[in-house]
Design an enzyme around this catalytic site. Structure first.
Site, PDB file in Angstrom:
ATOM      1  N   LYS A  39       0.843  -1.205   0.000  1.00  0.00           N
ATOM      2  CA  LYS A  39       0.000   0.000   0.000  1.00  0.00           C
ATOM      3  C   LYS A  39       0.873   1.247   0.000  1.00  0.00           C
ATOM      4  O   LYS A  39       0.609   2.208  -0.739  1.00  0.00           O
ATOM      5  CB  LYS A  39      -0.953  -0.020   1.206  1.00  0.00           C
ATOM      6  CG  LYS A  39      -2.068  -1.045   1.043  1.00  0.00           C
ATOM      7  CD  LYS A  39      -2.903  -1.266   2.293  1.00  0.00           C
ATOM      8  CE  LYS A  39      -3.871  -2.428   2.061  1.00  0.00           C
ATOM      9  NZ  LYS A  39      -4.739  -2.736   3.205  1.00  0.00           N
ATOM     10  N   GLN A  65      -4.836  -1.360   9.345  1.00  0.00           N
ATOM     11  CA  GLN A  65      -4.752  -2.704   8.759  1.00  0.00           C
ATOM     12  C   GLN A  65      -5.375  -3.735   9.698  1.00  0.00           C
ATOM     13  O   GLN A  65      -5.093  -3.753  10.900  1.00  0.00           O
ATOM     14  CB  GLN A  65      -3.276  -3.041   8.459  1.00  0.00           C
ATOM     15  CG  GLN A  65      -3.067  -4.342   7.729  1.00  0.00           C
ATOM     16  CD  GLN A  65      -3.611  -4.339   6.299  1.00  0.00           C
ATOM     17  OE1 GLN A  65      -3.768  -3.299   5.668  1.00  0.00           O
ATOM     18  NE2 GLN A  65      -3.914  -5.505   5.781  1.00  0.00           N
ATOM     19  N   ASP A 110     -10.988   2.809   3.406  1.00  0.00           N
ATOM     20  CA  ASP A 110     -11.240   1.372   3.298  1.00  0.00           C
ATOM     21  C   ASP A 110     -12.724   1.087   3.028  1.00  0.00           C
ATOM     22  O   ASP A 110     -13.083  -0.026   2.625  1.00  0.00           O
ATOM     23  CB  ASP A 110     -10.870   0.671   4.622  1.00  0.00           C
ATOM     24  CG  ASP A 110      -9.565  -0.100   4.525  1.00  0.00           C
ATOM     25  OD1 ASP A 110      -9.257  -0.602   3.424  1.00  0.00           O
ATOM     26  OD2 ASP A 110      -8.868  -0.201   5.551  1.00  0.00           O
TER      27      ASP A 110
END
Ligand code: GUN
Length: 280
Positions: free
Chosen positions: A53, A97, A120
């Site tokens: 990422k 995460q 997200d």
């Protein structure tokens, strides 16, 4: 039947290049986009995802801030960091995460992230916006699946779309997105009485059940389009999906490979959400 390979590697590169150009245009107007990436603990798979990422951010001209917290971090400390990032006007997107260590309630953390920074797309506000057809962040893997279909010239409107799997991250949102594209959508799962009978109806079959090579040719209609969300490592260390590619591919009109199908799209759509965060 000859089949088309849906090339996620190439399509994800196209999307990242579009993001790079948009980020550059924002920079010329004095707007820099920043993504804060938070990792708690040192789960090796999470480590790989987080590195990828951050690398994608670099490629796209998006600034990334990295927060690596120890495994024993308390929920309170993580929530305090999220609050700090919420309040920081230079931060556009916040990504925590998952999975988180067991002392931390994931839902609490997801809900603490400001909806306008939820790149997200996991916040209930984002999920609700998708449900009601309003503007909001769409979670990255489902959004990537729609891009794979559209950019491969596959029509969704009017098609029988079957989704196998009902997770909040993939199954449910991809079903809503296919519905928004005017597909006729069925969601099935591990308790579905006759799964094969349902999947055989699909013009577009999206598989996210988390079982290696579960979908074989007898689950698939001749000429179907197959999207394989699974990723597993077999006993020889080779990657495979939820779909038994070798048996299914000759029967279908188009199929995503593993690796190189859905996988690379997730990060490309994260970049796209970071760009979208500027005017959401
Ligand atoms: N863990 C596995 N996939 C994801 C993802 O897309 N986002 C976050 N935050 N964690 C993950």
């Amino acid at each position: 039947m000859s089949y088309q390979i849906i090339d996620g590697k190439t399509i994800s590169k196209e999307i990242k290049e579009e993001c790079r150009m948009k980020a550059e245009a924002y920079k010329e107007k004095g707007i820099e986009i920043t993504l804060a990436v938070v990792q708690v603990g040192s789960d090796p798979a999470s480590g790989v995802y987080v590195r990828n990422k951050k690398r994608a951010c670099e490629e796209c001209g998006i600034r990334s801030l990295s927060y690596e917290l120890p495994e024993e971090t308390s929920e309170e400390d993580l929530l305090a960091l999220v609050e700090k990032l919420n309040a920081d006007d230079t931060v556009n997107g916040i990504l925590v995460q998952l999975p988180l260590p067991e002392q931390i309630n994931e839902n609490k953390v997801i809900q603490a992230i400001e909806a306008k920074k939820d790149v997200d797309g996991f916040h209930p506000m984002s999920a609700g916006a998708l449900f009601t057809g309003q503007k909001g962040f769409v979670s990255c893997t489902p959004a990537g699946i729609i891009q794979l279909l559209k950019r491969s010239g596959i029509e969704i409107a009017g098609k029988e779309c079957v989704v196998v799997g009902r997770s909040n991250i993939v199954g449910k949102p991809v079903a809503l997105l296919l519905l928004a594209e005017n597909g006729t959508v069925t969601v099935c799962h591990s308790k579905t009485a006759d799964l094969r009978e349902v999947t055989k109806r699909a013009d577009i079959l999206v598989v996210a059940i988390g079982k290696p090579k579960f979908i074989t040719a007898d689950y698939v209609k001749e000429g179907a389009v197959i999207i394989d969300v699974g990723i597993h490592r077999n006993e020889n260390g080779k990657l495979c999906g939820d779909v038994d590619f070798d048996s299914v591919a000759p029967k279908c009109s188009a199929i995503t490979p593993v690796p190189g199908g859905v996988g690379p799209m997730t990060i490309a759509m994260l970049m796209s959400n970071c760009i979208a965060s500027v005017d959401l």
